[in-house]
Write a protein that holds these residues in place. Structure first.
Motif, PDB file in Angstrom:
ATOM      1  N   VAL A   2       0.706  -0.996   0.184  1.00  0.00           N
ATOM      2  CA  VAL A   2       0.451   0.021  -0.256  1.00  0.00           C
ATOM      3  C   VAL A   2       0.686   1.176   0.011  1.00  0.00           C
ATOM      4  N   TYR A   3       2.089   1.251   1.069  1.00  0.00           N
ATOM      5  CA  TYR A   3       2.825   2.926   1.214  1.00  0.00           C
ATOM      6  C   TYR A   3       4.436   2.606   0.120  1.00  0.00           C
ATOM      7  N   VAL A   4       4.493   1.058  -0.787  1.00  0.00           N
ATOM      8  CA  VAL A   4       5.468   1.131  -0.758  1.00  0.00           C
ATOM      9  C   VAL A   4       6.150   2.768  -2.510  1.00  0.00           C
ATOM     10  N   SER A   5       5.291   2.820  -3.243  1.00  0.00           N
ATOM     11  CA  SER A   5       5.291   3.363  -3.975  1.00  0.00           C
ATOM     12  C   SER A   5       5.314   5.287  -3.808  1.00  0.00           C
ATOM     13  N   SER A   6       4.492   5.728  -2.632  1.00  0.00           N
ATOM     14  CA  SER A   6       5.018   6.601  -1.596  1.00  0.00           C
ATOM     15  C   SER A   6       5.598   6.681  -0.873  1.00  0.00           C
ATOM     16  N   ALA A   7       5.239   6.216   0.331  1.00  0.00           N
ATOM     17  CA  ALA A   7       6.455   6.313   1.251  1.00  0.00           C
ATOM     18  C   ALA A   7       6.460   5.248   2.115  1.00  0.00           C
ATOM     19  N   TRP A   8       7.958   4.740   1.349  1.00  0.00           N
ATOM     20  CA  TRP A   8       7.577   3.165   2.121  1.00  0.00           C
ATOM     21  C   TRP A   8       8.261   2.650   3.112  1.00  0.00           C
ATOM     22  N   GLY A   9       8.937   3.870   4.093  1.00  0.00           N
ATOM     23  CA  GLY A   9       8.096   4.247   5.324  1.00  0.00           C
ATOM     24  C   GLY A   9       8.021   3.455   5.916  1.00  0.00           C
ATOM     25  N   LEU A  10       6.399   4.180   6.234  1.00  0.00           N
ATOM     26  CA  LEU A  10       5.095   3.595   6.288  1.00  0.00           C
ATOM     27  C   LEU A  10       5.226   1.730   6.409  1.00  0.00           C
ATOM     28  N   SER A  11       6.112   0.946   5.259  1.00  0.00           N
ATOM     29  CA  SER A  11       5.256  -0.459   5.267  1.00  0.00           C
ATOM     30  C   SER A  11       6.336  -0.716   6.118  1.00  0.00           C
ATOM     31  N   PHE A  12       6.924   0.102   7.104  1.00  0.00           N
ATOM     32  CA  PHE A  12       7.852  -1.386   8.067  1.00  0.00           C
ATOM     33  C   PHE A  12       7.136  -0.502   9.730  1.00  0.00           C
ATOM     34  N   ILE A  13       6.367   0.788   9.544  1.00  0.00           N
ATOM     35  CA  ILE A  13       6.218   1.756  10.704  1.00  0.00           C
ATOM     36  C   ILE A  13       4.755   1.427  10.806  1.00  0.00           C
ATOM     37  N   VAL A  14       3.928   0.777  10.244  1.00  0.00           N
ATOM     38  CA  VAL A  14       2.361  -0.153  10.249  1.00  0.00           C
ATOM     39  C   VAL A  14       2.345  -1.307  11.087  1.00  0.00           C
ATOM     40  N   PRO A  15       3.928  -2.358  10.040  1.00  0.00           N
ATOM     41  CA  PRO A  15       3.878  -3.858  10.908  1.00  0.00           C
ATOM     42  C   PRO A  15       4.322  -3.498  12.275  1.00  0.00           C
ATOM     43  N   GLY A  16       5.334  -2.976  12.262  1.00  0.00           N
ATOM     44  CA  GLY A  16       5.930  -1.948  13.626  1.00  0.00           C
ATOM     45  C   GLY A  16       4.782  -1.672  14.434  1.00  0.00           C
ATOM     46  N   ILE A  17       3.998  -1.234  14.365  1.00  0.00           N
ATOM     47  CA  ILE A  17       2.901  -0.933  15.572  1.00  0.00           C
ATOM     48  C   ILE A  17       1.856  -2.026  15.556  1.00  0.00           C
ATOM     49  N   ILE A  18       2.082  -2.554  14.516  1.00  0.00           N
ATOM     50  CA  ILE A  18       0.594  -4.047  15.047  1.00  0.00           C
ATOM     51  C   ILE A  18       1.600  -5.137  15.569  1.00  0.00           C
ATOM     52  N   ILE A  19       2.255  -5.270  15.527  1.00  0.00           N
ATOM     53  CA  ILE A  19       3.669  -6.491  16.046  1.00  0.00           C
ATOM     54  C   ILE A  19       3.657  -6.002  17.485  1.00  0.00           C
ATOM     55  N   ALA A  20       4.334  -4.076  18.255  1.00  0.00           N
ATOM     56  CA  ALA A  20       4.174  -4.171  19.371  1.00  0.00           C
ATOM     57  C   ALA A  20       3.273  -3.813  20.146  1.00  0.00           C
ATOM     58  N   SER A  21       1.784  -3.964  19.246  1.00  0.00           N
ATOM     59  CA  SER A  21       0.073  -4.092  20.271  1.00  0.00           C
ATOM     60  C   SER A  21      -0.108  -5.338  20.643  1.00  0.00           C
ATOM     61  N   ALA A  22       0.519  -6.073  19.866  1.00  0.00           N
ATOM     62  CA  ALA A  22      -0.012  -7.870  20.116  1.00  0.00           C
ATOM     63  C   ALA A  22       0.961  -7.887  20.698  1.00  0.00           C
ATOM     64  N   GLY A  23       1.648  -7.185  21.180  1.00  0.00           N
ATOM     65  CA  GLY A  23       2.814  -7.732  22.411  1.00  0.00           C
ATOM     66  C   GLY A  23       2.178  -7.594  23.931  1.00  0.00           C
ATOM     67  N   VAL A  24       1.394  -5.884  24.059  1.00  0.00           N
ATOM     68  CA  VAL A  24       1.253  -5.786  24.378  1.00  0.00           C
ATOM     69  C   VAL A  24      -0.385  -6.516  25.994  1.00  0.00           C
ATOM     70  N   ILE A  25      -0.904  -7.360  24.007  1.00  0.00           N
ATOM     71  CA  ILE A  25      -2.714  -8.048  23.998  1.00  0.00           C
ATOM     72  C   ILE A  25      -1.728  -9.548  25.034  1.00  0.00           C
ATOM     73  N   CYS A  26      -0.367  -9.770  24.217  1.00  0.00           N
ATOM     74  CA  CYS A  26       0.076 -11.060  25.385  1.00  0.00           C
ATOM     75  C   CYS A  26       0.428 -10.812  26.497  1.00  0.00           C
ATOM     76  N   PHE A  27       0.847  -9.542  26.713  1.00  0.00           N
ATOM     77  CA  PHE A  27       0.847  -9.759  28.241  1.00  0.00           C
ATOM     78  C   PHE A  27       0.057  -9.596  29.046  1.00  0.00           C
ATOM     79  N   LEU A  28      -0.823  -9.189  28.548  1.00  0.00           N
ATOM     80  CA  LEU A  28      -2.141  -9.684  29.182  1.00  0.00           C
ATOM     81  C   LEU A  28      -3.037 -10.329  29.511  1.00  0.00           C
ATOM     82  N   PHE A  29      -3.075 -10.914  28.548  1.00  0.00           N
ATOM     83  CA  PHE A  29      -3.653 -12.719  28.059  1.00  0.00           C
ATOM     84  C   PHE A  29      -3.175 -13.702  28.150  1.00  0.00           C
ATOM     85  N   LEU A  30      -1.991 -14.365  27.542  1.00  0.00           N
ATOM     86  CA  LEU A  30      -1.204 -15.269  27.357  1.00  0.00           C
ATOM     87  C   LEU A  30      -1.546 -16.202  28.474  1.00  0.00           C
ATOM     88  N   VAL A  31      -2.019 -17.666  28.543  1.00  0.00           N
ATOM     89  CA  VAL A  31      -1.742 -18.953  29.717  1.00  0.00           C
ATOM     90  C   VAL A  31      -0.774 -19.703  29.196  1.00  0.00           C
TER      91      VAL A  31
END
Length: 475
Positions: free
Chosen positions: A199-228
């Motif tokens: 989606v971002y590669v041709s316009s602003a390739w930096g977002l191609s990394f920033i968006v996935p980075g935010i997603i995995i960091a958010s999943a890390g918070v969910i892991c801390f709250l819910f993993l058994v």
């Protein structure tokens, strides 16, 4: 008397233990999907970092000194850009391979919830830092190499931890089929990572990394709250908290297995070597297929990235099929060997080139290639690792699972590091030579698997002979 609604009947028909199993399966699936989602963008942006600028319309106010490289991102605007891409890949993969051998031992000695969540948050941080290089106008190769290496180290927290969690909750009965479905997170993550980066590669390739980075960091918070982590960590949420004051929680007092002790488990070394070659093939496709499509078919970066997801779609089918067949036949090694033998002729430039030139008539070729390449890889890293980590010779010591998983995947990660590096060195001589390298690796994986199959046959004959001798009272 009124009857319960069908939906409520369905819900109450499952035990609390079943709900916990389902919840952990979904949760760990999402977690490792985000790991692969954050790894994929680098393969998508390669064709954007180095393009044929003579075919790109430049802004009128731009003073061009070199018509061929003005639109490229330094330092990848040089003629050796493919080698530089190979170095960039290997900074991640070599760090990942080295870190994996230690990650399993840490995973056995630290709470998995803390270990996994911290790894995901740090991985998100380093993924974002790579993307910020676009906005900070960083053109230093060392910066990107350092970020990639640090990201590779923290990403080793993922695989041993999630396999240990799933292995703690599921027995061996249908482990291949269950983990075959569950392991599709690898391909799902690759697909989502490709689509998001595209989606971002041709316009602003930096977002191609920033968006996935935010997603995995958010999943890390969910892991801390819910993993058994395991059954021993479950709390009865239906009103039995009062029992906690009188009943101590069940603890695992078994000692964590040593590195050498894990190596002595039958099959660990053989499957590790086999995964080395299988992962070499898989990761070469992972990191270089979009660039190959862009170069050969002359597609734009987004279209090349979208098209490469077909390989991962086939990988989902291959992982499930491999698990199902191995459960039914009882032969993990045989299943892997058969799929690798069929895969060897599929992994050729002739097959893939016909796909890109003819497209629709041969669309199934890339799907089958993904299924046959990723099927054995998925089976070894999931069901086989879990089987070996809970081998009968361990006498119930479940704490070996993380170390065994790390050894197998760490050895495989050496192949994952070597494959893209060789592709970067060989591709300037012609893509056909890259595919010869992949076919050779596939054949070597088959040879290792055949050696393991012969070992198993001899072992079974020896056990049968021992049973006959005992029955006849000879000894």
């Amino acid at each position: 008397m009124r009857s319960l609604a069908p939906g409520i009947k369905l819900i109450t028909s499952f035990s609390r233990d079943s709900w916990y199993r389902f919840f952990i399966l979904i949760l760990t699936f999402v977690f490792y999907t985000t790991y692969h989602l954050s790894r994929k963008p680098i393969s998508i942006i390669k064709s954007q970092l180095h393009r044929n600028c003579s075919n790109v319309i430049h802004p009128a106010d731009l003073n061009i000194t070199d018509n061929d490289t003005w639109c490229d991102w330094a330092p990848f605007d040089q003629n050796n850009y493919q080698n530089l891409f190979g170095v960039l890949d290997n900074c991640f993969l070599v760090a990942y391979a080295i870190g994996m051998f230690f990650s399993g031992m840490f995973g056995e000695r630290l709470p998995l919830r803390y270990y996994l969540s911290s790894g995901m948050i740090l991985s998100g941080l380093f993924t974002v830092l790579f993307g910020l290089g676009f906005y900070w106008q960083i053109h230093s190769l060392w910066y990107y190499c350092l970020v990639q290496a640090l990201n590779g180290l923290v990403q080793t927290t993922g695989w041993p931890a999630v396999v240990a969690c799933v292995g703690n909750w599921f027995g061996k009965g249908k482990r291949g089929f269950i983990m075959g479905i569950w392991n599709s997170h690898t391909s799902v993550g690759n697909i989502l990572g490709s689509l998001i980066a595209g989606v971002y590669v041709s316009s602003a390739w930096g977002l191609s990394f920033i968006v996935p980075g935010i997603i995995i960091a958010s999943a890390g918070v969910i892991c801390f709250l819910f993993l058994v982590e395991s059954k021993s960590h479950t709390l009865d949420i239906y009103g039995e908290f009062a029992c906690l004051c009188t009943q101590a929680p069940v603890e695992d007092h078994t000692e964590a297995i040593s590195f050498c002790g894990a190596l002595r488990i039958p099959g660990v070394v053989e499957f590790s070597l086999c995964l080395l070659f299988a992962k070499l093939v898989s990761y070469t496709f992972l990191y270089w297929l979009p660039l190959y499509i862009a170069n050969v078919a002359h597609f734009d970066p987004k279209k090349a990235g979208d098209l490469s997801t077909l390989f991962d779609v086939g990988g989902i089918v291959g992982g499930i099929l491999a698990g199902l067949i191995s459960d039914y036949s009882g032969g993990r090694a045989t299943t892997c060997c058969a799929m690798l033998i069929i895969a060897a002729p599929m992994v050729s430039q002739t097959v893939l080139l016909s796909f890109f030139l003819l497209q629709n008539p041969n669309i199934c070729m890339l799907l089958w290639c993904g299924a046959l390449v990723n099927g054995p890889y998925a089976l070894i890293t999931t069901a086989v690792s879990a089987d070996l980590g809970t081998h009968e010779c361990l006498r119930g010591n479940s704490r070996a699972l993380s170390t065994v998983t790390a050894i197998i995947d760490g050895t495989g990660s050496i192949g994952a590091a070597v494959g893209p590096l060789l592709a970067g060195l060989i591709s300037p001589t012609g893509w056909n030579n890259v595919f010869y390298m992949l076919i050779s690796a596939d054949v070597l994986a088959c040879l290792v698997r055949l050696q393991l199959m012969l070992f198993l046959v001899v072992a079974r004959q020896s056990e049968l002979l021992q049973e006959v001798v005992t029955h006849l009272g000879i000894c």
